[in-house]
Design an enzyme around this catalytic site. Structure first.
Site, mmCIF file in Angstrom:
data_model
loop_
_atom_site.group_PDB
_atom_site.id
_atom_site.type_symbol
_atom_site.label_atom_id
_atom_site.label_comp_id
_atom_site.label_asym_id
_atom_site.label_seq_id
_atom_site.Cartn_x
_atom_site.Cartn_y
_atom_site.Cartn_z
ATOM 1 N N PRO A 11 0.838 -1.212 0.000
ATOM 2 C CA PRO A 11 0.000 0.000 0.000
ATOM 3 C C PRO A 11 0.869 1.257 0.000
ATOM 4 O O PRO A 11 1.846 1.355 0.732
ATOM 5 C CB PRO A 11 -0.795 -0.125 1.308
ATOM 6 C CG PRO A 11 -0.783 -1.578 1.625
ATOM 7 C CD PRO A 11 0.528 -2.090 1.128
ATOM 8 N N GLU A 12 0.499 2.204 -0.856
ATOM 9 C CA GLU A 12 1.204 3.472 -0.934
ATOM 10 C C GLU A 12 0.343 4.554 -0.274
ATOM 11 O O GLU A 12 -0.690 4.250 0.323
ATOM 12 C CB GLU A 12 1.537 3.783 -2.399
ATOM 13 C CG GLU A 12 2.358 2.673 -3.047
ATOM 14 C CD GLU A 12 2.730 2.941 -4.493
ATOM 15 O OE1 GLU A 12 2.929 4.116 -4.858
ATOM 16 O OE2 GLU A 12 2.813 1.970 -5.273
ATOM 17 N N HIS B 164 -5.668 -15.951 7.699
ATOM 18 C CA HIS B 164 -4.698 -14.855 7.799
ATOM 19 C C HIS B 164 -5.207 -13.682 8.622
ATOM 20 O O HIS B 164 -4.624 -12.595 8.561
ATOM 21 C CB HIS B 164 -4.313 -14.388 6.395
ATOM 22 C CG HIS B 164 -3.730 -15.471 5.536
ATOM 23 N ND1 HIS B 164 -2.565 -16.129 5.865
ATOM 24 C CD2 HIS B 164 -4.182 -16.012 4.372
ATOM 25 C CE1 HIS B 164 -2.297 -17.027 4.928
ATOM 26 N NE2 HIS B 164 -3.257 -16.979 4.020
ATOM 27 N N ARG C 241 1.143 -12.195 4.226
ATOM 28 C CA ARG C 241 2.606 -12.282 4.238
ATOM 29 C C ARG C 241 3.220 -11.935 5.589
ATOM 30 O O ARG C 241 4.417 -12.120 5.799
ATOM 31 C CB ARG C 241 3.189 -11.370 3.158
ATOM 32 C CG ARG C 241 2.764 -11.769 1.748
ATOM 33 C CD ARG C 241 3.532 -10.985 0.713
ATOM 34 N NE ARG C 241 3.096 -11.295 -0.635
ATOM 35 C CZ ARG C 241 3.649 -10.796 -1.738
ATOM 36 N NH1 ARG C 241 4.677 -9.954 -1.629
ATOM 37 N NH2 ARG C 241 3.203 -11.113 -2.927
ATOM 38 N N ARG D 60 23.546 13.364 -5.554
ATOM 39 C CA ARG D 60 22.977 12.009 -5.542
ATOM 40 C C ARG D 60 22.792 11.533 -6.975
ATOM 41 O O ARG D 60 21.959 12.035 -7.716
ATOM 42 C CB ARG D 60 21.641 12.000 -4.784
ATOM 43 C CG ARG D 60 21.813 12.382 -3.324
ATOM 44 C CD ARG D 60 20.506 12.448 -2.582
ATOM 45 N NE ARG D 60 19.878 11.146 -2.434
ATOM 46 C CZ ARG D 60 18.812 10.922 -1.677
ATOM 47 N NH1 ARG D 60 18.254 11.914 -1.011
ATOM 48 N NH2 ARG D 60 18.301 9.723 -1.586
#
Length: 269
Positions: A2-3, A89, A107, A148
């Site tokens: 999830p973002e 789960h 997971r 960078r």
């Protein structure tokens, strides 16, 4: 994983249903998440004051302290009926005065842990600015990445300049900004950053309004899938025509992850 839009959609759902309620019970069926779930008994009887988001983390604020919740790669929070039996789960249940919030994580890369002042300071120290932070200007971002040489997409994923972008929204924002994902971050000037930050904010705002993007695991707390998937311009669209110019979308691998882009619309200056 999830973002920001997916986590923000979850945050808003929690805020709407839970704020003002007392945590009356926690059932831990599987404590082995990314880190073992500590005893949450001290949190019983506390009233939830607000739910905040910092980057991809949820912060449950109580008068007596803060619980940090991170959904990891496949974690979900959902309101379910109090008598609904848990599945394989379904690892934790949070009960708030008759409201059952269930944490599911196939997971087990998620995280539930108290966040004291020192831990919150350490979290802040490694996170970049929020996309809508007034301090996040093109000049600030440009200065932040000087020296960078890492690719700009990898810098976005690191979250130490601006938080919230994972693979999906980094690809989408770079497309809308017309910036190649493998450009060295130090090569972006203020004009590039102005386009990129505007694109990132616009993509985030549209995705939040749509409840996020559901590719597999993401669901809102009401169990609905995010509807932004149909609006993705390049992500997951290898070989399909670019929505702007018709050039086939390309896919390359960066840092072990797929990157999608248009070789014509995204180009060097």
């Amino acid at each position: 994983m999830p973002e920001l839009p997916e986590v923000e959609a979850v945050r808003r759902g929690l805020e709407e249903r839970l704020v003002g309620n007392i945590l009356t019970e926690v059932r831990v069926r599987e404590p082995r998440l990314r880190r073992p779930v500590p005893s949450l008994a001290p949190w019983i009887g506390r009233r939830l004051l607000r739910v905040e988001r910092r980057g991809k983390y949820l912060l449950w604020r109580f008068a007596e302290g803060t619980l940090l919740v991170h959904l990891g790669m496949s974690g979900r929070l959902a309101f379910v009926a109090p008598d609904e039996p848990p599945g394989r789960h379904d690892h934790l249940d949070f009960l708030f005065e008759g409201i059952l919030l269930r944490y599911t994580d196939p997971r087990r890369f998620g995280l539930v842990a108290p966040l004291d002042a020192a831990a919150e300071w350490a979290l802040e120290a490694r996170l970049g600015l929020e996309p809508w932070d007034e301090r996040l200007t093109p000049a600030w971002a440009c200065a932040k990445v000087q020296g960078r040489r890492r690719a700009i997409k990898e810098v976005l994923l690191s979250g130490d300049v601006v938080v919230g972008a994972g693979n999906i929204y980094a690809c989408e924002a770079l497309f809308h900004a017309g910036i190649l994902p493998d450009r060295p971050a130090e090569s972006l000037d203020e004009d590039d950053w102005a386009r990129l930050l505007a694109a990132l904010r616009a993509v985030f705002e549209a995705a939040i309004a749509a409840g996020g993007t559901t590719l597999r695991d993401h669901r809102t707390v009401e169990g609905k899938g995010g509807e932004y998937r149909g609006r993705l311009a390049v992500y997951g669209r290898e070989g399909e025509p670019c929505p702007n110019c018709g050039t086939p979308v390309r896919r390359v691998t960066q840092g072990g992850r797929s990157t999608f882009f248009c070789p014509l619309c995204q180009h060097e200056k």
